[in-house]
Design a protein around this motif. Structure first.
Motif, mmCIF file in Angstrom:
data_model
loop_
_atom_site.group_PDB
_atom_site.id
_atom_site.type_symbol
_atom_site.label_atom_id
_atom_site.label_comp_id
_atom_site.label_asym_id
_atom_site.label_seq_id
_atom_site.Cartn_x
_atom_site.Cartn_y
_atom_site.Cartn_z
ATOM 1 N N TRP A 224 0.818 -1.209 0.000
ATOM 2 C CA TRP A 224 0.000 0.000 0.000
ATOM 3 C C TRP A 224 0.857 1.266 0.000
ATOM 4 C CZ3 TRP A 224 -4.934 1.240 -0.815
ATOM 5 C CH2 TRP A 224 -5.408 2.460 -0.362
ATOM 6 N N ASN A 225 1.932 1.247 0.730
ATOM 7 C CA ASN A 225 2.789 2.428 0.851
ATOM 8 C C ASN A 225 3.958 2.437 -0.132
ATOM 9 O OD1 ASN A 225 1.418 3.741 3.119
ATOM 10 N ND2 ASN A 225 2.106 1.985 4.325
ATOM 11 N N ASP A 226 3.977 1.467 -1.037
ATOM 12 C CA ASP A 226 5.055 1.387 -2.022
ATOM 13 C C ASP A 226 4.876 2.459 -3.103
ATOM 14 O OD1 ASP A 226 7.335 -0.553 -2.919
ATOM 15 O OD2 ASP A 226 6.192 -0.141 -4.744
ATOM 16 N N THR A 227 5.983 2.855 -3.702
ATOM 17 C CA THR A 227 5.920 3.884 -4.754
ATOM 18 C C THR A 227 5.125 3.428 -5.977
ATOM 19 O OG1 THR A 227 8.039 3.095 -5.648
ATOM 20 C CG2 THR A 227 8.107 4.934 -4.080
ATOM 21 N N TYR A 228 4.963 2.117 -6.164
ATOM 22 C CA TYR A 228 4.178 1.614 -7.292
ATOM 23 C C TYR A 228 2.672 1.729 -7.059
ATOM 24 C CZ TYR A 228 7.816 -0.499 -10.276
ATOM 25 O OH TYR A 228 8.861 -0.708 -11.145
ATOM 26 N N ALA A 229 2.226 2.019 -5.824
ATOM 27 C CA ALA A 229 0.800 2.099 -5.509
ATOM 28 C C ALA A 229 0.320 3.538 -5.709
ATOM 29 C CB ALA A 229 0.553 1.634 -4.078
ATOM 30 N N ILE A 230 -0.386 3.770 -6.822
ATOM 31 C CA ILE A 230 -0.771 5.120 -7.211
ATOM 32 C C ILE A 230 -2.226 5.385 -6.805
ATOM 33 C CG2 ILE A 230 -0.919 6.762 -9.121
ATOM 34 C CD1 ILE A 230 1.873 5.624 -8.643
#
Length: 512
Positions: A224-230
């Protein structure tokens, strides 16, 4: 100034490259606020109360092998939620099941429940605008994982940025109030919940009640907090109109609608009532959550870390007597075929259940499995392939055109002691390319129950593949009807046969 032909070609190529780069742009730098799982709190739901009374401080596990039960369990959990709902899914389709689930999520948000919905992008066909409308609720946030660009059709973005977009979050988790959870293979679409009249996915989930359910959400938080989660609001084109805010009354169903009928059937499923009334006892044991990290998706394909894949091979490699593997897409590659053959030769009974060419929903995957069949059988591995028209063959449905079955279950049963359930397919895409999650449950009663049910039903629903003098042979020998014996992939037409050999012709087995 007149440009030469080579100069004009170069300028044109640069212009095209610039346009493609712009079209492929994804707002990974979009602002977002990190958030994390809320602490567990007791639920007031009848199912949860009944389970808690049976288990005390221990976690309880219930199988969700039936699509109606699986939908009903999700609905009951949503309706009992008091504080939080955290869901990760590989896909959402704009159909009846998704409509019911999102309607109930909206209602939970109206009650003050915080809802976080993380959706992988590539096979999601629900419209961004519809998701954005849901996202306008102050208690609902939706993020799209590793999306393709919205400056062009999704398929074009996939082609332009294949190296990145090919890497997918295949995780499916469903956690309510941090003390109730579901993990397994089902997404948000009709075929997973027996709502599609032409097709049934034979899928499987495990419901978890108690403290071990909370172990899933740290994994969810990581993605959820990853840079891939837009955030879906940031993914939509700037020119797109602002999505309208809606109220639950705007979502009212006609009493005769398919959504109402499906909801009523699922929420009142007898199995769920039996759990609430303590007529069905939970399985007990201990479990360990195992998951890949988002870093796997950023490292070069195949470089890992292969956390779940390595844990899977380690677990079955320690088997003493028998292993049963159920996987819709079984593509072992050479290294896996050697591993399974050696395991069988060591004296471990190894049984593998997968789709037939006729039952698979991805025919091109089948070729990566088919080329290993003879060698695996020669080593002593038992192979079973689902019969796509088993419902019709067994006269199990009183309708003119019974639905075909596609296996979508992902299970490993090791000896009589442990079960691995989750999203892991036994193919290169799951092991090397995508991010996956699994729950390793140590519970002899649970393991024995799965094996008992499989032994009871396998002959009815699957072909047994053997090696005979003339080559491979498929035998369907159910208890109630005459046996069927064929000497080529049963019921597979010319197109499916052609599609199944393509990966072998072009050396693409690793992409299946």
């Amino acid at each position: 100034m007149v440009l030469s032909k080579p100069t004009r070609r170069l300028a044109a190529l640069l212009a095209v490259a610039t346009a493609l780069t712009a079209c492929a742009k994804v707002p990974f730098d979009a602002p977002r606020t990190p958030s994390y799982a809320l602490p567990a709190d007791a639920s007031s739901d009848a199912v949860s109360r009944a389970v808690s009374a049976q288990t005390g401080a221990q976690s309880a596990y219930f199988e969700l092998a039936n699509g109606t039960d699986a939908l009903g369990a999700r609905l009951r959990m949503i309706e009992s939620a008091q504080h939080s709902i955290d869901i990760a899914t590989f896909l959402i389709k704009p159909d009846t099941a998704s409509g019911i689930l999102t309607h109930r999520l909206f209602d939970a948000a109206n009650r003050g429940v915080r809802v976080r919905l993380l959706v992988d992008d590539v096979f999601t066909t629900a419209d961004d605008t519809d998701l954005a409308v849901l996202d306008t609720h102050p208690n609902i946030e939706i993020r799209i994982f590793n999306p393709s660009s919205r400056n062009a059709p999704k398929a074009m973005g996939f082609l332009w940025d294949f190296k990145r977009v090919n890497r997918r979050m295949h995780i499916k988790t469903f956690v309510v109030d941090n003390d109730m959870a579901i993990i397994g293979g089902r997404n948000f679409a009709d075929e997973y919940y027996e709502l599609k009249p032409t097709e049934v996915f034979a899928d499987y989930d495990l419901a978890i009640f108690g403290p071990e359910a909370a172990e899933i959400n740290p994994i969810f938080d990581t993605y959820w907090n990853d840079t891939y989660a837009i955030p879906v609001a940031n993914l939509r084109a700037k020119s797109a109109p602002k999505p309208p805010q809606i109220a639950l009354s705007d979502w009212a169903y006609d009493p005769d609608s398919p959504e109402v009928a499906a909801y009523t059937k699922a929420i009142n499923a007898r199995y769920l009532q039996d759990i609430a009334n303590r007529k069905v006892a939970p399985y007990r044991g201990t479990s360990r959550i195992i998951a890949d990290t988002p870093q796997k998706l950023r490292n070069p394909d195949g470089k890992g870390p292969h956390i779940l894949g390595e844990a899977f091979f380690a677990a079955i490699g320690e088997a003493k007597s028998h292993v049963t593997l159920i996987s819709p897409y079984f593509v072992p590659e050479d290294y896996g075929a050697r591993f399974y053959a050696n395991l069988a030769r060591s004296g471990v009974k190894l049984r593998i259940v997968t789709n037939s060419l006729a039952s698979t929903n991805h025919a091109y995957v089948h070729g990566g499995y088919a080329r290993h069949r003879a060698d695996l059988l020669a080593a002593g591995v038992e192979l079973y392939e689902l019969r796509h028209d088993a419902i019709e063959a067994l006269n199990l449905a009183d309708i003119e055109n019974p639905p075909h079955i596609t296996l979508h279950t992902k299970l490993a049963v090791i000896d009589d002691t442990s079960v691995l359930v989750g999203s892991l397919n036994l193919d290169p895409r799951s092991i090397k390319t995508n991010a996956e999650i699994g729950l390793l449950v140590e519970s002899p009663a649970y393991a024995r129950s799965i094996l008992t049910n499989l032994d009871k039903n396998l002959a009815d629903f699957a072909y047994k593949v053997t090696v005979e003098d003339a080559g491979l042979q498929w035998t369907h020998q159910p208890k109630s009807v005459a046996p069927t014996v064929v000497t080529k992939d049963p019921d597979a037409g010319l197109w499916r046969r052609f599609m199944s050999v393509l990966p072998q012709w072009f050396g693409l087995e690793g992409l299946t």
